[in-house]
Design an enzyme around this catalytic site. Structure first.
Site, mmCIF file in Angstrom:
data_model
loop_
_atom_site.group_PDB
_atom_site.id
_atom_site.type_symbol
_atom_site.label_atom_id
_atom_site.label_comp_id
_atom_site.label_asym_id
_atom_site.label_seq_id
_atom_site.Cartn_x
_atom_site.Cartn_y
_atom_site.Cartn_z
ATOM 1 N N TYR A 62 8.827 -7.901 -1.757
ATOM 2 C CA TYR A 62 8.197 -7.062 -1.215
ATOM 3 C C TYR A 62 8.726 -5.557 -1.086
ATOM 4 O O TYR A 62 7.528 -4.389 -0.696
ATOM 5 C CB TYR A 62 8.971 -7.871 0.940
ATOM 6 N N LYS A 87 6.468 -2.229 -2.023
ATOM 7 C CA LYS A 87 5.941 -1.277 -0.845
ATOM 8 C C LYS A 87 6.541 0.141 -1.681
ATOM 9 O O LYS A 87 6.038 1.528 -1.032
ATOM 10 C CB LYS A 87 7.023 -1.701 0.065
#
Length: 187
Positions: free
Chosen positions: A149, A153
């Site tokens: 994740y 990002k």
């Protein structure tokens, strides 16, 4: 009326941003994967006196994105895009599956890039615009149980910062927004 496109507009932050933009006088084009959720947000915006339309759209589907944006440009004065759609799977890196990895990268990174590529020409043609990429504090520093994740990002952060430099002398305003989930103790 200027139109703002919001991805992932059916719930959470996307819904709230859609409501906010509608209250500021923008026509909001709600996109997401659930017509039922998008329809409910549209109704809420209209009940509050705003204007909105919605369309089911998967940000991973390149050909559909470009086709839809071309269609929208004929009916709407596209002024902005909020890249909000995102997916997060959390836990120890060793337990994250290939499917979860692909879903995060394809939605969070590729979806943001494809939507931007599809909408940016309309902002350039208009001679002004707003592009907001919702990132996450996971795009600022690594976190336990968020390896992939965070990687997705960080990629969106790099993409956004590069676009900011590329368009710094342009009337297109490009913003990175670093959201965080805050857990408040009760008791």
């Amino acid at each position: 009326m200027k139109t703002i496109i919001v991805t992932g507009a059916g719930s959470g932050l996307g819904k709230e941003l859609s409501l906010l933009f509608s209250q500021q006088g923008y026509d909001v084009l709600l996109t997401g994967r659930s017509a039922e959720k998008l329809s409910a947000v549209k109704a809420e915006i209209e009940h509050a006196g705003g204007t909105a339309e919605y369309v089911e759209l998967n940000v991973q589907d390149e050909s559909n994105i470009f086709k839809k944006m071309e269609e929208f440009s004929k009916s709407y004065k596209i002024f902005g895009l909020v890249n909000n759609a995102g997916v997060g799977h959390f836990g120890p890196f060793s337990k994250i599956t290939q499917q979860e990895i692909s879903e995060m990268l394809d939605t969070n990174v590729l979806g943001t890039i494809l939507m931007t590529k599809a909408v940016l020409p309309f902002l350039q043609e208009l001679g002004e615009g707003l592009l907001i990429n919702i990132i996450s504090t996971a795009g600022l520093r690594g976190k336990v149980n968020e390896a992939v994740y965070a990687a997705s990002k960080f990629a969106v952060r790099g993409f956004t910062e590069s676009l900011q430099k590329e368009y710094e002398n342009s009337p297109i305003n490009i913003k990175a927004v670093y959201m965080a989930a805050w857990i408040l103790p009760f008791g």
